[in-house]
Scaffold this active site. Structure first.
Site, PDB file in Angstrom:
ATOM      1  N   THR A 197      40.521 -35.217 -56.328  1.00 19.53           N
ATOM      2  CA  THR A 197      41.201 -35.289 -55.094  1.00 19.53           C
ATOM      3  C   THR A 197      42.745 -35.809 -55.519  1.00 19.53           C
ATOM      4  OG1 THR A 197      40.822 -37.775 -55.041  1.00 19.53           O
ATOM      5  CG2 THR A 197      39.231 -36.115 -53.827  1.00 19.53           C
ATOM      6  N   GLY A 213      31.885 -51.866 -50.173  1.00 25.54           N
ATOM      7  CA  GLY A 213      31.111 -51.421 -51.521  1.00 25.54           C
ATOM      8  C   GLY A 213      31.116 -49.864 -51.545  1.00 25.54           C
ATOM      9  N   LYS A 214      31.320 -49.379 -52.782  1.00 28.09           N
ATOM     10  CA  LYS A 214      31.520 -47.942 -52.982  1.00 28.09           C
ATOM     11  C   LYS A 214      30.015 -47.569 -52.708  1.00 28.09           C
ATOM     12  CE  LYS A 214      33.848 -45.648 -55.627  1.00 28.09           C
ATOM     13  NZ  LYS A 214      35.004 -45.402 -54.705  1.00 28.09           N
ATOM     14  N   GLY A 215      28.875 -48.188 -52.953  1.00 27.73           N
ATOM     15  CA  GLY A 215      27.783 -47.505 -52.718  1.00 27.73           C
ATOM     16  C   GLY A 215      27.175 -47.429 -51.149  1.00 27.73           C
ATOM     17  N   GLY A 226      45.375 -32.580 -51.392  1.00 24.64           N
ATOM     18  CA  GLY A 226      44.097 -31.656 -51.303  1.00 24.64           C
ATOM     19  C   GLY A 226      43.369 -32.002 -52.468  1.00 24.64           C
ATOM     20  N   GLY A 251      37.966 -42.214 -49.860  1.00 22.84           N
ATOM     21  CA  GLY A 251      37.294 -41.503 -51.117  1.00 22.84           C
ATOM     22  C   GLY A 251      35.709 -41.417 -51.053  1.00 22.84           C
ATOM     23  N   ASP A 252      35.165 -42.666 -50.782  1.00 27.93           N
ATOM     24  CA  ASP A 252      33.848 -42.893 -50.563  1.00 27.93           C
ATOM     25  C   ASP A 252      33.079 -41.636 -49.592  1.00 27.93           C
ATOM     26  OD1 ASP A 252      33.697 -44.640 -52.609  1.00 27.93           O
ATOM     27  OD2 ASP A 252      33.906 -46.245 -50.754  1.00 27.93           O
ATOM     28  N   SER A 293      40.565 -44.416 -39.659  1.00 29.93           N
ATOM     29  CA  SER A 293      39.703 -45.590 -39.100  1.00 29.93           C
ATOM     30  C   SER A 293      40.111 -46.806 -39.881  1.00 29.93           C
ATOM     31  CB  SER A 293      38.134 -45.105 -39.324  1.00 29.93           C
ATOM     32  OG  SER A 293      37.490 -46.227 -38.901  1.00 29.93           O
TER      33      SER A 293
END
Length: 285
Positions: A197, A42-44, A202, A229-230, A263
C-alpha cells in the site's frame, strides 16, 4: 456476487486508549486539550471485525486477560459476528495500545502486548481449508506454526516489520505491507506474491519483485488512519480467496480502506464487500 467466505484471523487483541489532540507532541513535550476514548482494537481484532462486517462471519484466534478489557474486546467482536471460541483467557492483562491522533488523522502508537504474548493455536482449527490471515503483533514462532498447520490460503500482514523466517515466507500465499515495511523487509523482493500500500498512491501487487496489478487510492477525508490498513488487509484476502482477480481485489480493498480512514473508530462499520466492488469485478465473478 455475494462474498460469504469465513476468514480466520490469528493475531493481537488490544484495548485502544486514544487521545485526540490538535497536533502530535514532539519528544519530551506535553500537548494539552485532548479528548480520550476507549475502544476495541489490535491488528487482529481490527481485521476480524472488518472481515465479519464485510463477509458476514469471521473467526478470531487470540488471547485476552481475565479482566474487563478482555470482556470488552470479545463482546465487541461477538456483536459483529466474529466467532471468539478460540480466544484464550490468560492471567496477564489484556493488551493495550496508547494512541495519539492529531487533527489530520496522523498518529503515534505505543503498545503493551500483555496477553498477546500467550496466543495459542490449541483451538485454532486451521485444517478446514479456509483462508487465514495473521500479523506480527504476536510471536513470530506462533505465526510460523499457524502457517504450517493451515491447509488453505495463508496471508501475512508483515507488520510491525521484522525479518521473516524463510519457512514462513515460502508458505505465504500473500504478504501485505505498506511502503515503509516493503523497504524494511528486503526478502519480500523474492516473495511469490506481495501487496504493497502507498497511501494516496493506491496499492500494487508484486510477484518476485515484478508488479502484476495496481489500483488507485480513493479520495477520503482522513479522520483516523489507525484501522485503515487492517481493514484493507481483511478486504483484500476475502476478495482474493473468493476468486476475484488481483486488480479488482486491490480496488475493493482500497475502497474499504478509504471508508475506514473516514471513521473515528479503530473497528469501523462497513457495508458488505460486494458494495465496494466495481461493475467489471461483478460481471467477471
Amino acid at each position: 456476487m455475494t462474498i460469504s467466505t469465513t476468514l480466520t484471523i490469528i493475531g493481537s487483541l488490544n484495548v485502544d486508549l486514544t487521545c485526540r489532540v490538535h497536533r502530535l507532541p514532539s519528544p519530551g513535550e506535553t500537548t494539552g486539550g485532548g479528548s480520550l476514548t476507549r475502544q476495541p482494537g489490535g491488528k487482529g481484532g481490527n481485521q476480524a471485525a472488518a472481515a465479519a462486517r464485510l463477509a458476514g462471519a469471521a473467526r478470531m484466534v487470540g488471547a485476552v486477560g481475565r479482566d474487563s478489557d478482555g470482556r470488552l474486546l470479545t463482546e465487541a467482536l461477538e456483536l459483529v459476528g466474529v466467532d471468539v471460541s478460540a480466544v484464550k483467557q490468560v492471567s496477564e492483562p489484556t493488551g493495550t495500545a496508547l494512541i495519539v491522533i492529531d487533527s489530520d488523522g496522523e498518529n503515534q502508537i505505543a503498545v503493551a502486548s500483555g496477553a498477546n504474548a500467550f496466543v495459542s493455536l490449541d483451538r485454532a482449527g486451521l485444517s478446514d481449508g479456509g483462508p487465514v490471515l495473521a500479523q506480527l503483533e504476536i510471536a513470530v514462532e506462533t505465526v510460523t506454526e499457524a502457517a504450517r498447520r493451515t491447509t488453505g490460503f495463508f496471508a501475512l500482514n508483515a507488520a510491525p516489520a521484522r525479518e521473516l523466517p524463510a519457512e514462513l515466507l515460502e508458505r505465504c500465499d500473500l504478504v501485505i505491507v505498506n511502503e515503509s515495511e516493503y523497504q524494511l523487509i528486503p526478502e519480500l523482493r523474492n516473495a511469490k506474491r506481495v501487496a504493497v500500500t502507498y497511501g494516496s498512491g493506491g496499492a500494487s501487487m508484486y510477484a518476485h519483485g515484478v508488479r502484476t496489478a495496481h489500483a488507485p487510492a480513493q479520495k477520503a477525508r482522513v479522520v483516523n488512519s489507525v484501522g485503515a490498513g487492517d481493514s484493507f488487509c481483511a478486504a483484500l484476502v476475502l476478495a482474493l480467496a473468493s476468486g476475484l482477480d488481483e486488480e479488482s481485489s486491490l480496488a475493493a480493498a482500497c475502497a474499504v480502506g478509504a471508508a475506514a480512514v473516514a471513521s473515528e473508530l479503530s473497528q469501523p462499520e462497513f457495508a458488505r464487500l460486494e458494495h465496494y466492488l466495481d461493475g467489471r469485478a461483478l460481471q467477471g465473478a
